[in-house]
Design a protein around this motif. Structure first.
Motif, PDB file in Angstrom:
ATOM      1  N   SER A   1       0.669  -1.217  -0.074  1.00  0.00           N
ATOM      2  CA  SER A   1       0.257   0.009  -0.024  1.00  0.00           C
ATOM      3  C   SER A   1       0.923   1.379  -0.092  1.00  0.00           C
ATOM      4  O   SER A   1       2.405   1.075   0.347  1.00  0.00           O
ATOM      5  CB  SER A   1      -0.990   0.313   1.227  1.00  0.00           C
ATOM      6  N   ASN A   2       0.507   2.468  -0.170  1.00  0.00           N
ATOM      7  CA  ASN A   2       0.777   3.417  -0.146  1.00  0.00           C
ATOM      8  C   ASN A   2       0.254   4.604  -0.047  1.00  0.00           C
ATOM      9  O   ASN A   2      -0.972   5.211  -0.403  1.00  0.00           O
ATOM     10  CB  ASN A   2       1.826   3.693  -2.125  1.00  0.00           C
ATOM     11  N   LEU A   3       0.710   5.152   1.164  1.00  0.00           N
ATOM     12  CA  LEU A   3      -0.226   6.584   1.779  1.00  0.00           C
ATOM     13  C   LEU A   3       0.293   7.492   1.326  1.00  0.00           C
ATOM     14  O   LEU A   3       1.433   8.030   2.161  1.00  0.00           O
ATOM     15  CB  LEU A   3      -0.046   6.138   2.866  1.00  0.00           C
ATOM     16  N   ASN A   4      -0.209   8.534   1.167  1.00  0.00           N
ATOM     17  CA  ASN A   4      -0.100  10.125   0.972  1.00  0.00           C
ATOM     18  C   ASN A   4       0.106  10.655   2.368  1.00  0.00           C
ATOM     19  O   ASN A   4      -1.377  10.680   3.125  1.00  0.00           O
ATOM     20  CB  ASN A   4      -0.635  11.059   0.257  1.00  0.00           C
ATOM     21  N   SER A   5       0.915  11.804   2.576  1.00  0.00           N
ATOM     22  CA  SER A   5       0.564  12.311   3.835  1.00  0.00           C
ATOM     23  C   SER A   5       1.947  14.019   3.700  1.00  0.00           C
ATOM     24  O   SER A   5       2.921  13.354   3.405  1.00  0.00           O
ATOM     25  CB  SER A   5       0.670  11.445   5.383  1.00  0.00           C
ATOM     26  N   SER A   6       1.364  15.172   4.289  1.00  0.00           N
ATOM     27  CA  SER A   6       2.373  15.701   4.194  1.00  0.00           C
ATOM     28  C   SER A   6       2.773  15.805   5.555  1.00  0.00           C
ATOM     29  O   SER A   6       3.761  16.941   6.005  1.00  0.00           O
ATOM     30  CB  SER A   6       1.604  17.264   3.936  1.00  0.00           C
ATOM     31  N   GLY A   7       2.352  15.603   6.381  1.00  0.00           N
ATOM     32  CA  GLY A   7       1.810  15.323   7.863  1.00  0.00           C
ATOM     33  C   GLY A   7       3.125  14.710   8.356  1.00  0.00           C
ATOM     34  O   GLY A   7       2.884  13.688   7.803  1.00  0.00           O
ATOM     35  N   ILE A   8       2.731  15.232  10.195  1.00  0.00           N
ATOM     36  CA  ILE A   8       2.957  13.527  10.673  1.00  0.00           C
ATOM     37  C   ILE A   8       2.634  12.500  11.506  1.00  0.00           C
ATOM     38  O   ILE A   8       2.249  11.294  11.498  1.00  0.00           O
ATOM     39  CB  ILE A   8       3.808  13.782  12.335  1.00  0.00           C
ATOM     40  N   GLU A   9       1.201  13.263  11.252  1.00  0.00           N
ATOM     41  CA  GLU A   9       0.026  11.833  11.842  1.00  0.00           C
ATOM     42  C   GLU A   9      -0.248  10.197  11.008  1.00  0.00           C
ATOM     43  O   GLU A   9      -0.300   9.768  11.717  1.00  0.00           O
ATOM     44  CB  GLU A   9      -1.571  12.937  11.584  1.00  0.00           C
ATOM     45  N   VAL A  10      -0.055  10.107   9.512  1.00  0.00           N
ATOM     46  CA  VAL A  10      -0.576   9.003   9.016  1.00  0.00           C
ATOM     47  C   VAL A  10       0.919   8.048   9.535  1.00  0.00           C
ATOM     48  O   VAL A  10       0.593   6.766  10.037  1.00  0.00           O
ATOM     49  CB  VAL A  10      -0.160   9.365   7.456  1.00  0.00           C
ATOM     50  N   GLY A  11       1.882   8.861   9.874  1.00  0.00           N
ATOM     51  CA  GLY A  11       3.186   8.023  10.012  1.00  0.00           C
ATOM     52  C   GLY A  11       3.447   7.754  11.246  1.00  0.00           C
ATOM     53  O   GLY A  11       3.082   6.454  11.717  1.00  0.00           O
ATOM     54  N   GLN A  12       2.537   7.759  12.276  1.00  0.00           N
ATOM     55  CA  GLN A  12       2.553   7.763  13.807  1.00  0.00           C
ATOM     56  C   GLN A  12       1.429   6.896  13.664  1.00  0.00           C
ATOM     57  O   GLN A  12       0.777   6.233  14.424  1.00  0.00           O
ATOM     58  CB  GLN A  12       2.208   8.909  14.813  1.00  0.00           C
ATOM     59  N   LEU A  13       0.008   6.795  13.454  1.00  0.00           N
ATOM     60  CA  LEU A  13      -1.211   5.803  13.189  1.00  0.00           C
ATOM     61  C   LEU A  13      -0.167   5.168  12.611  1.00  0.00           C
ATOM     62  O   LEU A  13      -0.615   3.585  13.545  1.00  0.00           O
ATOM     63  CB  LEU A  13      -1.885   6.615  12.264  1.00  0.00           C
TER      64      LEU A  13
END
Lengths: 527, 527
Positions: A214-226
């Motif tokens: 899977s490939n998830l977009n995110s410009s902040g840190i929330e997605v990575g933290q989750l």
């Protein structure tokens, strides 16, 4: 064609509401594409799919995983000019670099395909039973490496291909049998989407389970933290800054079930100039290093940010030549306004430290986002007493430390933080007199180089790209080369298991013909 | 003769003021010896000596380290009856067990001696240069494993010899080239001192550097905390409780320079009874398990604390027989009043959970510190919904979970915490129909056993003693067998290094005759 969507397993998806754009540093404008950040729901879907995919994918034989890896390589190649265009638009890096890095990425995928097809990587170890042993019978034990589970990969800003979406960490994890969820780097989300589309295409073509990637977009840190906190995730790969890597390491360590994080973080890559080498060829060395310091606008993790020598005429010649050469090099663009912003800030901070002297810096006007390279110098004492000077300035920057004597030089080396590399510039039989200095350097680095430059990381089995903290969070692994697969696997032992139900690697017949340690002896023979 | 002193390197030392005693659980009295806790100054001295010793010891060739390891084995053996007496006085374990565990300890030391003498463990990998390669020449790279640095070892309460002072962790670390500082277990400080004296004697006899080994007494947690936080310490080995292991892991992860902790912590070691096996031989299985549950007063980390089956006449027969057999076994003594205190508390807590039923428990009066074994039973639903029932009760205790069907059984398995072992009791071709259950179990454990008991950990290369958290803090390693050396080493790469200055393992001539991967091919040939 770039859609701005995430890939949740095989499916393009954009259920979130936040969007962001990437930036073309060369033209100093935003790119047109709009990327939709992954929603919490999409994060959860991706992790559920990954866990489900792990059940089958983890058991796939080597050749089946190899087919997938080769298909990814093929599909990346088939992206053709579009990939190169998007890559250059999102990084400012030249087309030649894009082609080179694409080649490296494809090469890595194929190297892992060969590695798992060969199959020796499972380290099969067999101790057969001795039913008659006294005082108690010996059981039959058979051990091999198995995958850890779903892995989250955080790509690097400075390698949009080779250390990002389908780069080294992803290739190694997929080779091991671990599904991968990429937290796409926001600076090159378009490049990431193209590579993700190629990977998903390859997964579908070769019959891989939905959720293997899977490939998830995110410009902040929330997605990575989750992702890092999610119980379905079993390991993390990261390439980037110390601050970012350490934050993920802390998050993973604080979980109810801690998970391993391999973070490859910065390094100043010390270079030691020994006296005879300086006496004989200070000018040549300086010219070589002017090139290495500015290569790729100094944006390699192996950039030589620290040059150490003992005060001498040779060192003075070196410094003078470096100063002269460095300003003749045409400045180049950095990856992103944020990157050049940090470069300027860190450069200023380094120059503002008491005792730091400017050796030379590019002075002419440059286009926006182009970095003006700088070299500085400092006395050994000053360096020893100010740890701020030990920190990396990411970009075309280096500091020459002028030591009083070899004992101070060794003292400085032994007090450095962990590094990816250490380089020794030496003449003929000079090195043999510096064995304790070499030992001190070995203690601080993952790779030691003789008469060369640290930039240029060969992808081969004997490479170590890693090192004592903070070069990496775990010096027991490498991020480059086929052995990087070891980050994502664990040994597993079968006791008295029926032969027909064992994995092929451990069956008596050795049907896949791998090297195994059988009763202490390395052999390909059957039992 | 026991002095109660610490060993700070080669030197016996007792500069502190706090003293403590060990306890004889069989006689229910304190032992006479007084042990002096290590002072802060002694902790610092030990770490300084260890760092200094590392400079030379880390470079010693395999045969020299092997000589040291064999000398330790010899000196332990030479301790004779005194060791056995002190061991039994401090643990309540019988003399036969002391002799067996001494043999295991000596065997481990000798196995590591052979391992490093053979030398293949360094995983030498060589990629030779290709100066003509286009577009850029290929450099020469040579990689091998090198030691991490000083290691702190926390011994186990339940293995005063084999997993304590000169046990598996220490033997593996010394074999790797890492100096060791042991935080002696306060329950068997006398046994620890004797083993330490033997180790120091061996170190002196074989010319090892002062500081290669230290042994620090402490009855509290301060000395251990100081050690784990000390910048000179580069890794930690621990065997013990989840609470203790996790505390050390957290401390190590929070350091400015995080270091790896391999903690082997408890496990309930689930045993799955498949229907046909229960139909055919429930009585025999129950008899075997009554023995395994009470072996060594249930004080093995591989004690079967959880038995899972699907409701059936067979399972009822098993439970009834287990209940009948378990009360016929003569209770034995536990290691320490604290251990039996915890056993009683945890047993009571488990029995007080709603839905837990007592199957059988030893009822007669026993001597102080003797454990009354208990087996309980619970419905699958109840177990699933109460995580308190998933926790280990260290001692002679086991719980039989009666599942509604195979799907509930699999559900329970997949929700278990990480375990050292999982056992499947199965008949003939029964196992093949339970592949998804086996996969679920594999996902939760480090070792899977067919028709046996989890107790009894064979020391051999194919053993995995470890597993997903909380069985261990890092499932990528094993605590038993020669591969446990991998916990204490890191790969290190030499680039373009002069052949004569390379370590023997990487020289062209392959002077020590080890297996190496040269340009992708496994070979003993020279280059």
């Amino acid at each position: 064609m770039i859609t701005g969507k995430n890939y949740i397993g095989h499916q393009a998806s954009a259920s979130g509401t936040k969007v962001f754009k990437t930036f073309n540093p060369l033209l100093n404008v935003e790119n047109d594409w709009k990327f939709t950040e992954a929603s919490i729901q999409e994060v959860n879907e991706a992790t559920s799919l990954a866990s489900e995919a792990f059940k089958t994918y983890s058991k796939f034989p080597g050749p089946k995983k190899a087919e997938f890896l080769r298909a990814i390589a093929y599909e990346i190649d088939a992206l053709g000019e579009e990939l190169l265009d998007v890559y250059t638009s999102e990084s400012g890096l030249p087309k030649g670099r894009a082609i080179g890095e694409r080649g490296r990425t494809i090469g890595q995928l194929r190297a892992f395909a060969n590695h798992v097809e060969l199959g020796n990587w499972v380290d099969a170890t067999i101790d057969t039973a001795e039913p008659e042993r006294q005082p108690i019978p010996k059981v039959d034990l058979r051990k091999m490496n198995i995958p850890l589970g779903p892995v989250v990969v955080f790509g690097a800003s400075n390698f949009p291909l080779a250390y990002s979406t389908a780069g080294g960490d992803t290739a190694a994890a997929l080779a091991a049998g671990c599904p991968v969820i990429v937290k796409s780097h926001p600076m090159h989300a378009g490049t990431g989407e193209l590579i993700a589309s190629a990977t998903v295409k390859a997964a579908k073509k070769t019959g891989m389970p939905n959720g293997v990637f899977s490939n998830l977009n995110s410009s902040g840190i929330e997605v990575g933290q989750l992702l890092v906190k999610h119980p379905n995730i079993k390991a993390v790969g990261f390439t980037g800054s110390i601050v970012g890597g350490r934050a993920l390491y802390d998050l993973a360590s604080q979980r109810a079930e801690p998970i391993p994080v391999f973070a490859e973080m910065g390094s100043v890559n010390p270079v030691i100039l020994l006296p005879k080498a300086l006496d004989n060829r200070a000018t040549d060395i300086a010219k070589t290093y002017a090139g290495s310091i500015t290569l790729g606008t100094g944006q390699f993790c192996t950039n030589p940010g620290l040059i150490l020598g003992i005060k001498s005429e040779g060192l003075t010649n070196f410094a003078n030549t470096l100063a002269k050469e460095i300003v003749n090099i045409q400045p180049t663009v950095m990856l992103h306004p944020n990157i050049i912003g940090a470069f300027e800030k860190n450069k200023t901070r380094a120059l503002s430290q008491t005792g730091t002297q400017l050796l030379a810096g590019y002075k002419n006007e440059v286009k926006p986002n182009f970095a003006k390279q700088v070299v500085t110098t400092v006395e050994g004492d000053t360096f020893l007493n100010n740890s701020a000077l030990h920190q990396e300035v990411f970009g075309p920057y280096s500091m020459v430390v002028q030591c009083e004597n070899s004992s101070q030089l060794e003292d400085i080396i032994s007090r450095l933080e962990g590094q990816l590399t250490g380089t020794i510039i030496s003449d003929d039989n000079e090195l043999i007199s510096y064995s304790s200095l070499v030992n001190a350097l070995q203690d601080r680095v993952g790779r030691i180089i003789f008469n060369g430059v640290p930039t240029g990381v060969e992808v081969c089995p004997a490479m170590v790209h890693g090192g004592p903290y903070p070069a990496s969070t775990d010096s027991r692994f490498t991020a480059v080369g086929v052995d990087s697969i070891k980050r994502w696997v664990r040994p597993f032992s079968y006791q008295n298991w029926p032969n027909e139900l064992l994995p092929d690697a451990l069956k008596n017949e050795n049907p896949i013909g791998i090297f195994r340690i059988v009763n202490g002896k390395l052999t390909k023979e059957s039992i």
